[in-house]
Design a protein around this motif. Structure first.
Motif, PDB file in Angstrom:
ATOM      1  N   TYR A  51     -25.861 -94.261   2.910  1.00 49.24           N
ATOM      2  CA  TYR A  51     -25.743 -93.181   3.958  1.00 49.24           C
ATOM      3  C   TYR A  51     -25.426 -93.439   5.464  1.00 49.24           C
ATOM      4  CZ  TYR A  51     -27.010 -89.382   7.202  1.00 49.24           C
ATOM      5  OH  TYR A  51     -27.099 -88.649   8.397  1.00 49.24           O
ATOM      6  N   THR A  62     -21.929 -95.130   6.158  1.00 41.19           N
ATOM      7  CA  THR A  62     -20.901 -93.798   6.256  1.00 41.19           C
ATOM      8  C   THR A  62     -21.128 -93.027   7.438  1.00 41.19           C
ATOM      9  OG1 THR A  62     -20.921 -93.429   3.866  1.00 41.19           O
ATOM     10  CG2 THR A  62     -19.827 -91.832   5.057  1.00 41.19           C
ATOM     11  N   PHE A  63     -22.617 -92.945   8.074  1.00 38.43           N
ATOM     12  CA  PHE A  63     -22.713 -92.334   9.021  1.00 38.43           C
ATOM     13  C   PHE A  63     -22.289 -92.887  10.138  1.00 38.43           C
ATOM     14  CE2 PHE A  63     -25.275 -89.531  11.599  1.00 38.43           C
ATOM     15  CZ  PHE A  63     -26.072 -90.267  12.707  1.00 38.43           C
ATOM     16  N   LYS A  99     -18.602 -92.605  10.559  1.00 39.10           N
ATOM     17  CA  LYS A  99     -18.130 -91.293  11.042  1.00 39.10           C
ATOM     18  C   LYS A  99     -18.343 -90.970  12.676  1.00 39.10           C
ATOM     19  CE  LYS A  99     -16.518 -90.683   7.116  1.00 39.10           C
ATOM     20  NZ  LYS A  99     -15.021 -91.048   7.247  1.00 39.10           N
ATOM     21  N   LEU A 100     -19.560 -91.598  12.761  1.00 37.71           N
ATOM     22  CA  LEU A 100     -19.803 -91.481  14.341  1.00 37.71           C
ATOM     23  C   LEU A 100     -18.677 -92.063  15.441  1.00 37.71           C
ATOM     24  CD1 LEU A 100     -23.841 -91.357  15.022  1.00 37.71           C
ATOM     25  CD2 LEU A 100     -22.293 -89.437  14.902  1.00 37.71           C
ATOM     26  N   THR A 139     -15.761 -92.891  14.472  1.00 34.27           N
ATOM     27  CA  THR A 139     -14.702 -92.068  14.501  1.00 34.27           C
ATOM     28  C   THR A 139     -14.669 -90.864  15.754  1.00 34.27           C
ATOM     29  OG1 THR A 139     -14.344 -92.324  12.066  1.00 34.27           O
ATOM     30  CG2 THR A 139     -12.949 -90.673  13.307  1.00 34.27           C
TER      31      THR A 139
END
Lengths: 409, 450
Positions: A229, A232-233, A236-237, A239
């Protein structure tokens, strides 16, 4: 109703309305029943899983308790510039109000600089290795690119430092840490720093000596999931951070063009008779739009981006804690296996293996509890952050729209 | 009889069979003495009559554009776009329109028409054509002449051009214009047969006049400065506007990335997932909304462009005035010098240098008979010169009067059109803001459910 001194971390604008059950509120009173001791460790001899889970329950609901039952309030404000022969730096005022017995006085006011926060954080990491320590804003700034003493930079940093302390304040274990206490109360922190007081907790001491080099067999599913998690978290942040930066960049370039665009209408209006008024009107509208746009980009830079970065740093430090946990488990498993292989007819497990198990289970419990808390806070923080972003954009359009109506178009 | 800004289905008021109100557009009718050939428009020619070709109200539309291939003058294959022009006649009684004429024309034919009008109506501010090549483009727009969006905007521009002419009290009555709308074949030959290219003033002549004219009408000088500055400011405006559009496009489109990343992020979240996902959808809506917004703005830019090109038409009228005035000044100068020569010969005093005078001094005086002969020639020339000067003067005053009347008409049209364009631009901005508020409010609501 949030306490006036309670900062942004306890602001629950919309939602977040889970009410704690009465019996758990009762358990909030501090006494012997409470497993949380001032130095943050777990008491010796009470290392059974049962006590860990009740600890878990207690920790879980702390943030849902409103300001009325809080007994510790910390605020960071009043930045001041100090010019000395060797260096120039900023200090911030830390005001603490508390009814806790750990504090001799009801109120304290001290001045701290970034270095001091950094010291606090490393001490917390050392002494509370099983917990997730909140991040600090970035230490290094490229000189020349960012003005370390500009109002905007100092204000952004102040907010981040305030958030940092409030997150610690909200934490049922970290808020009782001795280093934290000293940080909030000591007149001269340097004395303590120099003395290098090793106020290590039992747990801290214990984990400190865990040796790496043991290979982990199987990571428990839940911790593997947390690791995935966080990966990926953070991705994404990252990005989102890039997208937000790109938007701000485009908006600034748009602003540059608008600043040239508006005045051309004024130039034109000077040539005309009947058209002069409407042309001036358009020029004024564009000027108004420019002003509103500048406010939007400033807000996004100062309020939005730093929080994203904070969470990226947060997840990085959380990953380190997860690694440490793995090491603790690996050591335990290795030692256990070594015992099994000795093929001795021992009726019970040796003490040091038991200690390892104990350590591992406490670590797991602390980490799980902190993860739950972190997830909750993260949700609230992002809800607020993104709603704030939407709000700023709405306000921008409202400002832009207000002018054409005024000029009687 | 002034009409508002043209729109596709505009109808033309029937012009009366007699020449229009002389006070208004001034159709070459003399102010005082010479009242011959009443109703002659422009500088003469068989192609103009003061007949009204439009017995009924008409509607003009450029309804289609089509790609064609053909062979050009050098027998090479080329691709061009042809435009369908439809003219409808409207019955008075029931307002129904009947298609009376329909033909295809290409851009170069429109250019020919305009060049013709420029020569035969130098006192009129002739409506401009839409741009030949796409200028002031920003990234997304294509600079390609074959690009469908460009062709579409050009179609509208050409229609606007025809409507401007049709609504002009003088230009609408021109026969060549009538034939442009009604006679497909042979029209080019007909135009060329008028010999208008020969009648055109040479650019060199015009430039010379601009520099050397001594007493142009101040109003025209001021107007020329105005049109120079107008051209400069609108060009600047259009250039910056294109850059602004580019940047604005960028801002909106980058937001589309939020859509994708929110969707990806929502996949790993439990409670936050739905809110993020639906907010991402609104970000996509936001990003795509810019396309329509900028398309509308392109229409605004086209309205400004028309007046950018109109500035050139204004300058052309000023140049014509300068040319006529210069012509007049030269003629007057010539006459004055001849009169002086005559006087000197008659009285025997030589005040001005002349080669004849020098040679006379050197080689001997001329005989009285010779002198008499010369005086007679000069007197004839002076007479002729005076007649010419008188008519040039008249011509000049007529031109100034007629041109200024059309300029006033143009000014009012410009103020009306541009005011409306500016208002609609402001309305566009307000609408853009409202859309923005809507989208972000929706997104905010999604975030609140996280």
């Amino acid at each position: 109703m949030p306490h006036p001194l309670a900062g942004s971390s306890s602001e629950e604008a919309v939602g977040g309305d889970s009410t704690p059950s009465p019996d758990l509120l009762m358990a909030r009173s501090f006494g012997d029943k409470d497993l949380i001791l001032p130095n943050g460790g777990t008491p010796a001899g009470t290392s059974s899983p049962a006590s860990s889970s009740s600890l878990l329950n207690r920790l879980q609901l702390d943030d849902d308790i409103d300001g009325e039952t809080r007994d510790l309030f910390v605020v960071v404000d009043d930045p001041k510039k100090h010019v000395c022969t060797m260096e120039t730096y900023i200090t911030y005022r830390i005001t603490t109000k508390s009814t806790r017995v750990e504090f001799d006085l009801p109120e304290y006011s001290v001045r701290r600089r970034y270095q001091d926060f950094d010291w606090l954080r490393s001490k917390l990491e050392e002494s509370q290795p099983t917990h997730l320590i909140p991040p600090l804003p970035e230490k290094f700034v490229v000189k020349g690119v960012v003005d370390r003493f500009s109002e905007e930079f100092v204000e952004t940093r102040r907010k981040a430092l305030d958030k940092f302390l409030k997150r610690i304040t909200d934490h049922p274990v970290l808020s009782f840490n001795e280093h934290f206490n000293i940080f909030l109360t000591a007149k001269d922190l340097n004395i303590y720093k120099k003395q290098g007081i090793a106020l290590l907790t039992r747990m801290g001491e214990s984990v400190k000596h865990v040796t790496g080099g043991y290979k982990l067999r199987t990571r428990p599913l839940e911790f593997a999931a947390i690791g995935d998690y966080l990966d990926t978290f953070a991705l994404k942040l990252g990005t989102i951070d890039r997208i937000a930066q790109r938007i701000i960049k485009e908006e600034i370039e748009y602003l540059v063009e608008l600043r040239e665009y508006g005045p051309v209408y004024s130039t034109w209006s000077a040539l005309e008779g009947e058209l002069a008024e409407p042309l001036e009107g358009v020029s004024a509208c564009i000027g108004n739009c420019s002003t509103a746009l500048e406010e939007l980009t400033d807000d996004m830079t100062e309020d939005f981006l730093p929080v994203l970065r904070e969470y990226i740093l947060y997840s990085d430090s959380m990953k380190s804690v997860l690694k440490k946990r793995d090491q603790v488990q690996a050591e335990y498993e290795a030692k256990l296996e070594a015992v099994a292989l000795r093929k001795e007819d021992r009726p019970k497990v040796p003490v040091d293996v038991e200690k390892c198990q104990d350590r591992m289970e406490c670590f797991n419990a602390d980490l799980k509890a902190d993860m739950e808390r972190w997830q909750n806070n993260k949700r609230q923080d992002f809800r607020q952050l993104l709603m704030g972003m939407a709000d700023k954009n709405i306000q921008y359009y409202e400002k832009v729209m207000s002018m054409p109506n005024k000029t009687g178009f | 009889m002034e009409q508002g800004p043209p729109d596709p289905e505009r109808q033309l008021q029937p012009a009366p069979l007699e020449p229009l109100g002389r006070s208004e557009a001034g159709l070459g009718v003399a102010v005082d003495e010479e009242a011959e050939g009443a109703g002659e428009e422009g500088s003469g020619g068989d192609t103009m009559t003061h007949n009204n070709f439009w017995l009924k109200k008409i509607e003009i539309s450029v309804s289609e554009a089509e790609k064609r291939t053909g062979r050009n003058a050098m027998n090479m294959q080329e691709t061009y776009t042809a435009y369908l022009i439809e003219t409808r006649s409207v019955e008075h009684t029931d307002g129904q329109s009947v298609l009376t004429d329909s033909l295809w024309r290409r851009y170069s034919e429109f250019e020919l028409l305009r060049n013709y009008l420029l020569v035969y109506y130098p006192h009129i501010v002739v409506p401009p054509l839409p741009e030949k090549r796409a200028e002031f483009v920003w990234h997304k727009l294509s600079a390609d002449n074959m690009d469908p969006d460009f062709v579409e905007r050009r179609r509208i521009g050409l229609e606007n051009f025809l409507l401007r002419i049709a609504s002009h009290p003088i230009l609408c009555r021109d026969k060549i214009f009538y034939l442009f709308l009604t006679q497909e074949g042979n029209w080019k030959e007909t135009v060329n047969e008028t010999g208008f290219q020969l009648k055109a003033d040479s650019r060199l002549k015009a430039l010379n006049a601009t520099f050397r004219v001594k007493n142009p009408d101040k109003r025209f000088t001021d107007l020329k400065h105005y049109s120079d500055e107008l051209q400069s400011v609108i060009s600047h405006l259009l250039r910056v506007r294109a850059r602004v559009a580019d940047r604005l496009y960028g801002v909106y489109k980058v937001h589309g990335n939020y859509g994708r990343v929110f969707s990806e992020w929502s996949a790993i979240e439990k409670e936050m997932g739905d809110g993020l996902q639906s907010a991402g959808h609104h970000m996509d809506v936001y990003a795509s909304s810019i396309d329509d917004i900028l398309e509308d703005e392109e229409h605004y830019a086209d309205q400004l462009k028309e007046y950018l090109f109109y500035a050139e038409a204004l300058r052309a009228v000023c140049r014509k005035h300068e040319l006529m005035q210069y012509d007049l000044e030269i003629a007057a100068q010539d006459l004055a010098s001849k009169k002086q020569q005559c006087e000197e010969l008659a009285t025997g005093t030589v005040r001005t240098f002349s080669l004849k005078g020098m040679t006379t001094k050197l080689f001997g005086q001329e005989t009285p008979e010779q002198r008499e002969a010369r005086i007679k020639v000069l007197e004839e020339q002076i007479n002729e010169g005076e007649q010419q000067l008188k008519s040039k003067n008249l011509e000049g005053r007529e031109f100034v009067k007629n041109a200024w009347a059309d300029i006033e008409r143009f000014k009012e049209q410009k103020n009306r059109d541009l005011k409306e364009a500016l208002i609609s631009y402001a309305v566009m901005q307000i609408s853009m803001c409202k859309k923005g508020i809507q989208v972000w409010t929706n997104a905010k609501e999604c975030f609140s459910k996280m």
